[in-house]
Enzyme design. Structure first.
Site, short mmCIF file in Angstrom:
data_model
loop_
_atom_site.label_atom_id
_atom_site.label_comp_id
_atom_site.label_asym_id
_atom_site.label_seq_id
_atom_site.Cartn_x
_atom_site.Cartn_y
_atom_site.Cartn_z
N HIS A 17 47.15 84.34 57.90
CA HIS A 17 46.19 85.36 58.34
C HIS A 17 46.57 86.70 57.72
O HIS A 17 47.54 86.82 56.99
CB HIS A 17 46.12 85.44 59.87
CG HIS A 17 47.33 85.98 60.56
ND1 HIS A 17 47.27 86.63 61.76
CD2 HIS A 17 48.65 85.98 60.23
CE1 HIS A 17 48.48 86.98 62.16
NE2 HIS A 17 49.34 86.60 61.23
N CYS A 26 52.35 92.95 58.22
CA CYS A 26 51.29 91.99 58.56
C CYS A 26 49.92 92.39 58.03
O CYS A 26 48.95 91.66 58.20
CB CYS A 26 51.25 91.77 60.06
SG CYS A 26 52.76 90.95 60.65
N HIS A 30 49.83 86.52 54.96
CA HIS A 30 51.10 85.85 55.24
C HIS A 30 50.83 84.66 56.16
O HIS A 30 49.74 84.52 56.71
CB HIS A 30 52.10 86.81 55.87
CG HIS A 30 51.67 87.33 57.21
ND1 HIS A 30 50.67 88.28 57.37
CD2 HIS A 30 52.10 87.03 58.46
CE1 HIS A 30 50.50 88.53 58.65
NE2 HIS A 30 51.36 87.78 59.35
N HIS A 32 52.45 81.57 59.13
CA HIS A 32 53.37 81.25 60.21
C HIS A 32 53.34 79.75 60.48
O HIS A 32 52.32 79.09 60.25
CB HIS A 32 52.96 81.94 61.53
CG HIS A 32 52.92 83.42 61.47
ND1 HIS A 32 54.05 84.20 61.50
CD2 HIS A 32 51.87 84.27 61.39
CE1 HIS A 32 53.70 85.47 61.45
NE2 HIS A 32 52.37 85.54 61.37
N HIS A 76 46.74 74.60 58.68
CA HIS A 76 46.63 74.83 57.24
C HIS A 76 45.33 75.54 56.87
O HIS A 76 44.73 75.26 55.83
CB HIS A 76 46.82 73.54 56.44
CG HIS A 76 48.26 73.15 56.36
ND1 HIS A 76 48.91 72.53 57.39
CD2 HIS A 76 49.17 73.33 55.38
CE1 HIS A 76 50.17 72.33 57.05
NE2 HIS A 76 50.37 72.82 55.84
N GLU A 131 54.66 82.74 67.43
CA GLU A 131 54.30 83.09 66.06
C GLU A 131 55.52 82.99 65.15
O GLU A 131 55.38 82.68 63.97
CB GLU A 131 53.72 84.51 66.04
CG GLU A 131 53.05 84.85 64.74
CD GLU A 131 52.36 86.18 64.81
OE1 GLU A 131 51.12 86.18 64.92
OE2 GLU A 131 53.04 87.22 64.74
#
Length: 159
Positions: A17, A26, A30, A32, A76, A131
């Site tokens: 995201h 952020c 990037h 997670h 994904h 996260e």
């Protein structure tokens, strides 16, 4: 309530995201590996002779519903509000995207997941979305209005 039991099933999914306008790292695209704790609460089935006697909800049923309504959609994928500069390029390239129409903070995602699973019929008590290994957001299903969550406009992630 007397006689209720709390059960939990844990899932994980990978997603990317971008928090447009965020003051920190952020703001960049990037990803997670999210850890999702789905906590249900209810009275175990007490009808003799039923295959689900003694269960709040069968873990296999929890797995199927969470996979269908959450994991398959988000795993994904690029999780998008819809205003991310990279979104159109990803769509043109055929990359998986999930356009959610809200800022994709851990707080908002946890609210979205809690509401989605509550609407699927699961007796959701809470959702905890990790996260990173050291940062999570938790939402109590009882705190979400019947018409759906109020998504926060600002948020962040673990730097």
């Amino acid at each position: 309530m007397l006689g209720e039991v709390t059960v939990c099933k844990i899932f994980s999914f990978d997603a990317a995201h971008q928090l447009v306008g965020h003051k920190g790292k952020c703001a960049n695209v990037h990803g997670h590996t999210y850890k999702l704790e789905v906590v249900l609460k209810g009275k175990p089935v007490a009808e003799e002779g039923r295959s689900d006697e003694g269960f709040v909800t069968d873990f296999g049923d929890i797995k199927a519903l969470v996979k269908e309504h959450v994991v398959d959609k988000l795993d994904h994928a690029f999780l998008a509000k819809g205003d991310e500069p990279v979104l159109e390029s990803l769509k043109v390239s055929g990359s998986k995207t999930a356009e959610l129409s809200f800022r994709t903070t851990a707080e908002n995602l946890a609210s979205y997941i809690a509401y989605t699973l509550k609407m699927s019929g699961l007796p959701v008590h809470s959702i905890k979305l990790w996260e990173t290994p050291t940062a999570w957001a938790e939402v109590l299903a009882a705190d979400i209005p019947e018409e759906g969550p109020s998504y926060r406009l600002y948020g962040g992630c673990d730097l």
